[in-house]
Design a protein around this motif. Structure first.
Motif, PDB file in Angstrom:
ATOM      1  N   GLN B 103       0.833  -1.189   0.000  1.00  0.00           N
ATOM      2  CA  GLN B 103       0.000   0.000   0.000  1.00  0.00           C
ATOM      3  C   GLN B 103       0.872   1.245   0.000  1.00  0.00           C
ATOM      4  O   GLN B 103       2.088   1.162   0.144  1.00  0.00           O
ATOM      5  N   MET B 104       0.236   2.389  -0.170  1.00  0.00           N
ATOM      6  CA  MET B 104       1.022   3.611  -0.329  1.00  0.00           C
ATOM      7  C   MET B 104       0.417   4.757   0.486  1.00  0.00           C
ATOM      8  O   MET B 104      -0.798   4.883   0.579  1.00  0.00           O
ATOM      9  N   ILE B 105       1.285   5.585   1.076  1.00  0.00           N
ATOM     10  CA  ILE B 105       0.859   6.834   1.723  1.00  0.00           C
ATOM     11  C   ILE B 105       1.439   7.966   0.891  1.00  0.00           C
ATOM     12  O   ILE B 105       2.633   7.959   0.591  1.00  0.00           O
ATOM     13  N   PHE B 106       0.595   8.913   0.514  1.00  0.00           N
ATOM     14  CA  PHE B 106       1.056   9.970  -0.387  1.00  0.00           C
ATOM     15  C   PHE B 106       1.454  11.223   0.372  1.00  0.00           C
ATOM     16  O   PHE B 106       1.100  11.421   1.528  1.00  0.00           O
ATOM     17  N   GLN B 107       2.172  12.090  -0.342  1.00  0.00           N
ATOM     18  CA  GLN B 107       2.691  13.298   0.289  1.00  0.00           C
ATOM     19  C   GLN B 107       1.598  14.285   0.673  1.00  0.00           C
ATOM     20  O   GLN B 107       1.558  14.762   1.792  1.00  0.00           O
ATOM     21  N   ASP B 108       0.740  14.603  -0.285  1.00  0.00           N
ATOM     22  CA  ASP B 108      -0.212  15.680  -0.046  1.00  0.00           C
ATOM     23  C   ASP B 108      -1.530  15.086   0.428  1.00  0.00           C
ATOM     24  O   ASP B 108      -2.277  14.513  -0.349  1.00  0.00           O
ATOM     25  N   PRO B 109      -1.832  15.245   1.717  1.00  0.00           N
ATOM     26  CA  PRO B 109      -3.023  14.590   2.249  1.00  0.00           C
ATOM     27  C   PRO B 109      -4.328  15.223   1.759  1.00  0.00           C
ATOM     28  O   PRO B 109      -5.385  14.665   1.967  1.00  0.00           O
ATOM     29  N   MET B 110      -4.242  16.406   1.124  1.00  0.00           N
ATOM     30  CA  MET B 110      -5.464  16.990   0.579  1.00  0.00           C
ATOM     31  C   MET B 110      -5.768  16.357  -0.770  1.00  0.00           C
ATOM     32  O   MET B 110      -6.893  15.986  -1.067  1.00  0.00           O
ATOM     33  N   GLU B 111      -4.763  16.238  -1.610  1.00  0.00           N
ATOM     34  CA  GLU B 111      -4.995  15.774  -2.967  1.00  0.00           C
ATOM     35  C   GLU B 111      -5.221  14.270  -3.032  1.00  0.00           C
ATOM     36  O   GLU B 111      -5.802  13.782  -3.990  1.00  0.00           O
ATOM     37  N   SER B 112      -4.758  13.545  -2.033  1.00  0.00           N
ATOM     38  CA  SER B 112      -4.867  12.094  -2.134  1.00  0.00           C
ATOM     39  C   SER B 112      -6.162  11.556  -1.535  1.00  0.00           C
ATOM     40  O   SER B 112      -6.399  10.372  -1.539  1.00  0.00           O
ATOM     41  N   LEU B 113      -7.011  12.444  -1.001  1.00  0.00           N
ATOM     42  CA  LEU B 113      -8.323  12.003  -0.512  1.00  0.00           C
ATOM     43  C   LEU B 113      -9.390  12.613  -1.408  1.00  0.00           C
ATOM     44  O   LEU B 113      -9.334  13.814  -1.709  1.00  0.00           O
ATOM     45  N   ASN B 114     -10.363  11.824  -1.814  1.00  0.00           N
ATOM     46  CA  ASN B 114     -11.434  12.335  -2.670  1.00  0.00           C
ATOM     47  C   ASN B 114     -12.317  13.285  -1.860  1.00  0.00           C
ATOM     48  O   ASN B 114     -12.937  12.889  -0.877  1.00  0.00           O
ATOM     49  N   SER B 115     -12.355  14.550  -2.291  1.00  0.00           N
ATOM     50  CA  SER B 115     -13.031  15.568  -1.488  1.00  0.00           C
ATOM     51  C   SER B 115     -14.547  15.386  -1.468  1.00  0.00           C
ATOM     52  O   SER B 115     -15.237  15.991  -0.674  1.00  0.00           O
ATOM     53  N   ARG B 116     -15.097  14.559  -2.372  1.00  0.00           N
ATOM     54  CA  ARG B 116     -16.551  14.371  -2.397  1.00  0.00           C
ATOM     55  C   ARG B 116     -16.998  13.138  -1.622  1.00  0.00           C
ATOM     56  O   ARG B 116     -18.176  12.829  -1.578  1.00  0.00           O
ATOM     57  N   HIS B 117     -16.052  12.397  -1.082  1.00  0.00           N
ATOM     58  CA  HIS B 117     -16.412  11.222  -0.299  1.00  0.00           C
ATOM     59  C   HIS B 117     -16.253  11.499   1.184  1.00  0.00           C
ATOM     60  O   HIS B 117     -15.354  12.232   1.582  1.00  0.00           O
ATOM     61  N   THR B 118     -17.111  10.885   1.990  1.00  0.00           N
ATOM     62  CA  THR B 118     -16.935  11.012   3.437  1.00  0.00           C
ATOM     63  C   THR B 118     -15.772  10.117   3.856  1.00  0.00           C
ATOM     64  O   THR B 118     -15.337   9.241   3.102  1.00  0.00           O
ATOM     65  N   ILE B 119     -15.281  10.366   5.075  1.00  0.00           N
ATOM     66  CA  ILE B 119     -14.153   9.574   5.576  1.00  0.00           C
ATOM     67  C   ILE B 119     -14.557   8.099   5.636  1.00  0.00           C
ATOM     68  O   ILE B 119     -13.774   7.204   5.307  1.00  0.00           O
ATOM     69  N   GLY B 120     -15.816   7.839   6.011  1.00  0.00           N
ATOM     70  CA  GLY B 120     -16.325   6.466   6.045  1.00  0.00           C
ATOM     71  C   GLY B 120     -16.213   5.808   4.680  1.00  0.00           C
ATOM     72  O   GLY B 120     -15.726   4.677   4.559  1.00  0.00           O
ATOM     73  N   ASP B 121     -16.627   6.526   3.624  1.00  0.00           N
ATOM     74  CA  ASP B 121     -16.551   5.981   2.258  1.00  0.00           C
ATOM     75  C   ASP B 121     -15.107   5.704   1.860  1.00  0.00           C
ATOM     76  O   ASP B 121     -14.793   4.670   1.264  1.00  0.00           O
ATOM     77  N   ILE B 122     -14.234   6.668   2.185  1.00  0.00           N
ATOM     78  CA  ILE B 122     -12.829   6.545   1.788  1.00  0.00           C
ATOM     79  C   ILE B 122     -12.199   5.300   2.425  1.00  0.00           C
ATOM     80  O   ILE B 122     -11.476   4.553   1.768  1.00  0.00           O
ATOM     81  N   LEU B 123     -12.506   5.097   3.700  1.00  0.00           N
ATOM     82  CA  LEU B 123     -11.882   3.969   4.399  1.00  0.00           C
ATOM     83  C   LEU B 123     -12.545   2.636   4.070  1.00  0.00           C
ATOM     84  O   LEU B 123     -11.949   1.577   4.229  1.00  0.00           O
ATOM     85  N   GLU B 124     -13.792   2.686   3.593  1.00  0.00           N
ATOM     86  CA  GLU B 124     -14.493   1.439   3.266  1.00  0.00           C
ATOM     87  C   GLU B 124     -14.086   0.939   1.877  1.00  0.00           C
ATOM     88  O   GLU B 124     -14.143  -0.263   1.591  1.00  0.00           O
ATOM     89  N   GLU B 125     -13.688   1.870   1.024  1.00  0.00           N
ATOM     90  CA  GLU B 125     -13.439   1.534  -0.379  1.00  0.00           C
ATOM     91  C   GLU B 125     -12.470   0.361  -0.589  1.00  0.00           C
ATOM     92  O   GLU B 125     -12.755  -0.521  -1.406  1.00  0.00           O
ATOM     93  N   PRO B 126     -11.323   0.321   0.138  1.00  0.00           N
ATOM     94  CA  PRO B 126     -10.424  -0.824  -0.081  1.00  0.00           C
ATOM     95  C   PRO B 126     -11.131  -2.166   0.097  1.00  0.00           C
ATOM     96  O   PRO B 126     -10.867  -3.106  -0.662  1.00  0.00           O
ATOM     97  N   TYR B 127     -12.056  -2.262   1.070  1.00  0.00           N
ATOM     98  CA  TYR B 127     -12.751  -3.533   1.318  1.00  0.00           C
ATOM     99  C   TYR B 127     -13.721  -3.848   0.194  1.00  0.00           C
ATOM    100  O   TYR B 127     -13.925  -5.005  -0.165  1.00  0.00           O
ATOM    101  N   ILE B 128     -14.366  -2.799  -0.353  1.00  0.00           N
ATOM    102  CA  ILE B 128     -15.312  -3.020  -1.456  1.00  0.00           C
ATOM    103  C   ILE B 128     -14.563  -3.500  -2.688  1.00  0.00           C
ATOM    104  O   ILE B 128     -14.959  -4.465  -3.339  1.00  0.00           O
ATOM    105  N   VAL B 129     -13.430  -2.829  -2.976  1.00  0.00           N
ATOM    106  CA  VAL B 129     -12.634  -3.204  -4.146  1.00  0.00           C
ATOM    107  C   VAL B 129     -12.165  -4.644  -4.030  1.00  0.00           C
ATOM    108  O   VAL B 129     -12.216  -5.417  -4.993  1.00  0.00           O
ATOM    109  N   GLN B 130     -11.715  -5.020  -2.831  1.00  0.00           N
ATOM    110  CA  GLN B 130     -11.188  -6.367  -2.635  1.00  0.00           C
ATOM    111  C   GLN B 130     -12.286  -7.373  -2.271  1.00  0.00           C
ATOM    112  O   GLN B 130     -11.987  -8.535  -1.988  1.00  0.00           O
TER     113      GLN B 130
END
Lengths: 323, 329
Positions: B103-130
């Motif tokens: 996995q990867m952690i990116f430099q700019d924490p603003m640009e690497s998070l989708n601004s239209r998703h809630t934190i819940g959505d962002i953190l759930e996405e890896p499980y949905i994809v997998q």
């Protein structure tokens, strides 16, 4: 040689949520021929202080609400704008953080460099070009006559920052304000630029105000230091006062939290918990109170005034003597 | 390449002679006649639970290397082996199992998070994809993740803009450890943060490593930060590794002239120690048209005739791997 003194400066911005005080009652003096460092985290008001001195605040939102900026006894905040334009560039030069945005991408280096000379000195254009080439050579740019005809995108970040410094120094100002001049640069280039500023300073007898968030840069270059926190001066003193005898819990926390080359490997770094308060809901008392490990009842009630530790070392903390 | 860490365990990651060349398109026909040799023949290993720090100036190819290992890029040549399996040329679905582990952690924490998703959505996405778990178990796991990185559970319904830089980086870290990876590529994870926040994030990364036995490839330009977190450090210059050793050894006995000047350029937060620094002149040359021989020779204070003609190979000097012709390193 000139000294610059900032007295009780208050700068405010109009925002959608109301008027905010970006800097509140800031006072310090930059002594002639010396280097003063202003250090603090983002949003603490360091850059606004620089812009207030130069009267380059974004208009119409930003204004200096009260206080004065005195350069050799003249209050810059009261000068008519035409007079202020004669000060900028000629008596106070400024170097900005981002060397790409500080230069105009559609004009050649030569045009941007000679502009300042043509405005402030009544010299013919060919003389301005000759002086421009000399300046580029002085700041260490190879083949300066070729570079004069090139555009900013043709230069590397370090070279661009040298051009910005050349422009700032073109009229041999008494003061140089450098706002994070090396933040966008690599360490080896940072070392080159800081050395260049130091060299030019001793050569021209210029005073420098260096704004940075890097305590290492402060320790290596500055004579005096102002530590800012949430728009106020937390502590000020000589560089030795700040690094050896820091009195403010914020300064101490900051010094302890940076990993240095001698910090034990993978040890837990000490941290300052929490975050800088927003300018819209500043605490009533000491602004560091919510993050301070030493705060007591009186800290939340009243804002501490600057208290004297020694002749030049002052701290804005009620409890500094007990700590 | 021998490693300075005890060879008891098999490496989790083995990179051999990796090259990543980007075509440079020029002219009216946009023909790719030249290439940007961002990564040009790099080999190293990372052991399980170990941190390898990767240091270099901007443009030296360190981020490109990180992205190759996370397989965001397909390398031009060379090989990347993860737990003994070659993943260099895998594509699409075949990569899925490795995505869980790297996995990867990116430099700019603003640009690497989708601004239209809630934190819940962002953190759930890896499980949905997998395709892991059901709605309820995923929600429980998201709360656990927030807890691990020290954010309140109520953050689930909030959006990235409601958080500060340091908190957003915590969210990025939570996402990167969601799938229990074995290797995390950290690309300048603290460079965009304030000093007092940096130390919070570094402490979190060290704690997570201990708790989950994570291996890190930690990319940064701040040498003090890298030394703090890394077991071994590799110094990169213009697409190559020029020196590699343990953190302590790199700092106290640097061998390569570039490493020496890099360490000498770090400002030390102690006004009593203002020493004259060994400053190297010039900038990093373009990787499109790199210098002949040793790539550092135009800036090297100890350049010899041989350096201009012949590229040095990595060799072992004491417990260092150094890429330099000099005899008295």
């Amino acid at each position: 040689m000139a000294a610059l003194s900032i007295n009780n400066l208050v700068t405010e911005f109009d925002t959608d949520e109301g008027r905010v005080r970006a800097i509140d009652d800031v006072s310090f003096t930059a002594k002639a021929g010396q280097t003063l460092g202003i250090v603090g985290e983002s949003g603490c008001g360091k850059s606004v202080t620089a812009l207030s001195i130069m009267r380059l605040l974004p208009q119409p939102m930003g204004q200096i609400a009260s206080g004065s900026v005195e350069l050799d006894g003249t209050d810059l905040t009261q000068l008519p704008i035409q007079e202020m334009e004669k000060v900028r560039g000629a008596r106070i030069g400024m170097v900005f953080q981002e060397p790409m945005t500080a230069l105009n991408p559609v004009h050649t280096i030569g045009r941007q460099l000679t502009e300042v000379l043509l405005i402030h000195k009544s010299i013919p254009p060919d003389e301005a070009i000759r002086q421009g080439v000399e300046l580029l050579d002085r700041v260490g740019i190879p083949s300066p006559d070729v570079r004069m005809t090139e555009y900013p995108h043709q230069l590397s970040g370090g070279m661009r920052q040298r051009v910005v410094i050349a422009i700032a120094l073109a009229c041999k100002p008494d003061f140089l304000i450098a706002d994070e001049p090396t933040t966008a640069l690599d360490v080896t280039i940072q070392a080159q630029i800081l050395d260049l500023i130091k060299e030019l300073q001793s050569e021209m007898g210029m005073s420098v105000i260096l704004i940075t968030h890097d305590l290492g840069v402060i320790a290596e270059t500055c004579d005096d230091v102002v530590v800012m926190y949430a728009g106020k001066v937390a502590e000020k003193g000589s560089v030795f006062d700040i690094f050896d005898r820091a009195a403010h819990p914020y300064t101490r926390g900051l010094l302890k939290s940076i990993p240095t080359l001698s910090t034990a490997h993978k040890s837990t770094l000490s941290v300052i918990d929490g975050m800088v308060p927003g300018l819209l809901d500043l605490p009533k008392g000491c602004r560091f109170e919510n993050r301070c490990t030493h705060s007591e009842a009186p800290c939340g009630g009243q804002a501490p005034k600057l208290q004297t530790v020694n002749e030049q070392h002052q701290v804005s903390c009620l409890r500094w003597q007990e700590l | 390449m021998p490693s300075s860490v005890s060879p008891k365990s098999a490496p989790i990651l083995k990179v051999t002679d990796l090259k990543m060349h980007f075509p440079v398109k020029e002219g009216i026909l946009l023909r790719a006649n030249k290439s940007n040799k961002a990564v040009d023949g790099i080999s190293f290993e990372i052991q399980p639970g170990e941190t390898l720090g990767l240091v270099g100036e901007s443009g030296c190819g360190k981020s490109t290397l990180g992205r190759c290992i996370a397989r965001l890029y397909e390398p031009t040549s060379g090989s990347i082996e993860f737990e003994g399996n070659d993943i260099t040329k895998l594509k699409g679905r075949a990569l899925m199992p490795y995505r869980q582990n790297i996995q990867m952690i990116f430099q700019d924490p603003m640009e690497s998070l989708n601004s239209r998703h809630t934190i819940g959505d962002i953190l759930e996405e890896p499980y949905i994809v997998q395709k892991i778990g059901d709605k309820a178990s995923r929600a429980k796991r998201v709360r656990e993740l927030l807890n691990i990185v020290g954010l309140p559970t109520r953050s689930i319904t909030r959006y990235p803009f409601e958080f500060s830089g340091g908190q957003r980086q915590r969210i990025g870290i939570a996402r990167s450890i969601a799938l229990n990876p074995k290797l995390v590529v950290c690309d300048e994870p603290v460079s965009a943060l304030d000093v007092s926040i940096q130390s919070q994030i570094l402490n979190l990364l060290v704690d997570l490593q201990k708790e989950f036995n994570l291996a890190y490839l930690f990319i940064a330009h701040d040498l003090a930060v890298v030394k703090h977190i890394s077991d071994r450090i590799a110094i990169m210059y213009l697409g190559n590794i020029v020196e590699e050793s343990t953190g302590e050894s790199i700092y106290h006995e640097p061998r390569h002239p570039y490493t020496k000047s890099l360490i000498s350029a770090i400002p030390i937060p102690d006004p009593h120690r203002r020493v004259k620094r060994e400053i190297i002149s010039g900038d990093v040359p373009s990787p499109i048209n790199p210098p002949s021989g040793c790539r550092f020779h135009p800036r090297c204070p100890r350049v010899m005739e041989r350096c201009k003609l012949e590229a040095p190979l990595l060799r072992t000097v004491a417990d260092h791997q150094v890429c330099c012709h000099l005899d008295d390193l």
